[in-house]
Scaffold this motif. Structure first.
Motif, PDB file in Angstrom:
ATOM      1  N   VAL A  33      41.534  31.319  26.395  1.00 39.43           N
ATOM      2  CA  VAL A  33      42.637  30.535  27.002  1.00 39.43           C
ATOM      3  C   VAL A  33      43.598  31.564  27.383  1.00 39.43           C
ATOM      4  N   LEU A  34      43.827  32.573  27.020  1.00 43.65           N
ATOM      5  CA  LEU A  34      44.622  33.800  27.531  1.00 43.65           C
ATOM      6  C   LEU A  34      44.081  34.273  28.712  1.00 43.65           C
TER       7      LEU A  34
ATOM      8  N   GLU B   7      45.498  34.180  32.495  1.00 46.84           N
ATOM      9  CA  GLU B   7      45.762  35.683  33.378  1.00 46.84           C
ATOM     10  C   GLU B   7      44.774  35.270  34.543  1.00 46.84           C
ATOM     11  N   LYS B   8      43.767  34.841  34.581  1.00 44.61           N
ATOM     12  CA  LYS B   8      43.073  34.790  35.743  1.00 44.61           C
ATOM     13  C   LYS B   8      43.730  33.712  36.657  1.00 44.61           C
ATOM     14  N   ASP B   9      43.932  32.624  36.141  1.00 47.32           N
ATOM     15  CA  ASP B   9      44.849  31.448  36.896  1.00 47.32           C
ATOM     16  C   ASP B   9      46.040  32.251  37.598  1.00 47.32           C
TER      17      ASP B   9
END
Length: 67
Positions: free
Chosen positions: A3-4, A8-10
Protein backbone atom coordinates in the motif's frame (compact mmCIF):
# COMPACT_ATOMS: atom_id res chain seq x y z
CA UNK A 1 4.18 -2.43 2.51
CA UNK A 2 2.45 -2.72 -0.89
CA UNK A 3 0.00 0.00 0.00
CA UNK A 4 2.85 2.34 0.87
CA UNK A 5 4.65 1.63 -2.42
CA UNK A 6 1.44 2.18 -4.37
CA UNK A 7 0.80 5.46 -2.57
CA UNK A 8 4.34 6.60 -3.31
CA UNK A 9 3.97 5.65 -6.97
CA UNK A 10 0.60 7.40 -7.17
CA UNK A 11 2.11 10.51 -5.57
CA UNK A 12 5.04 10.47 -7.98
CA UNK A 13 2.69 10.05 -10.95
CA UNK A 14 0.56 12.95 -9.74
CA UNK A 15 3.64 15.11 -9.23
CA UNK A 16 4.84 14.33 -12.75
CA UNK A 17 1.38 15.05 -14.18
CA UNK A 18 1.32 18.37 -12.36
CA UNK A 19 4.76 19.25 -13.67
CA UNK A 20 3.74 18.24 -17.20
CA UNK A 21 0.65 20.48 -17.01
CA UNK A 22 2.76 23.41 -15.81
CA UNK A 23 5.13 22.92 -18.74
CA UNK A 24 2.20 22.70 -21.18
CA UNK A 25 0.81 25.94 -19.77
CA UNK A 26 4.23 27.55 -20.03
CA UNK A 27 4.61 26.35 -23.60
CA UNK A 28 1.20 27.77 -24.51
CA UNK A 29 2.16 31.15 -23.07
CA UNK A 30 5.48 31.17 -24.90
CA UNK A 31 3.71 30.31 -28.17
CA UNK A 32 1.26 33.16 -27.58
CA UNK A 33 4.10 35.60 -26.95
CA UNK A 34 5.97 34.42 -30.04
CA UNK A 35 2.83 34.86 -32.12
CA UNK A 36 2.56 38.46 -30.90
CA UNK A 37 6.22 39.12 -31.67
CA UNK A 38 5.89 37.67 -35.18
CA UNK A 39 2.77 39.75 -35.78
CA UNK A 40 4.63 42.90 -34.67
CA UNK A 41 7.57 42.02 -36.93
CA UNK A 42 5.26 41.50 -39.89
CA UNK A 43 3.59 44.85 -39.27
CA UNK A 44 6.95 46.57 -38.95
CA UNK A 45 8.20 44.93 -42.16
CA UNK A 46 5.08 46.11 -43.99
CA UNK A 47 5.53 49.65 -42.63
CA UNK A 48 9.19 49.69 -43.68
CA UNK A 49 8.30 48.39 -47.12
CA UNK A 50 5.82 51.24 -47.57
CA UNK A 51 8.39 53.76 -46.37
CA UNK A 52 10.98 52.46 -48.84
CA UNK A 53 8.37 52.59 -51.61
CA UNK A 54 7.61 56.21 -50.69
CA UNK A 55 11.30 57.08 -50.78
CA UNK A 56 11.75 55.44 -54.18
CA UNK A 57 8.72 57.27 -55.56
CA UNK A 58 9.99 60.57 -54.13
CA UNK A 59 13.39 59.99 -55.72
CA UNK A 60 11.75 59.25 -59.07
CA UNK A 61 9.70 62.43 -58.77
CA UNK A 62 12.81 64.47 -57.98
CA UNK A 63 14.56 63.00 -61.04
CA UNK A 64 11.55 63.84 -63.24
CA UNK A 65 11.42 67.38 -61.88
CA UNK A 66 15.12 67.85 -62.72
CA UNK A 67 14.51 66.95 -66.36
Amino acid sequence: MWVLLKEEKDKKIQDLNDELQKERDRSTEIQRQLHLIIKDLEQHAEFMSLRVEDIVNNMKQIELDDL
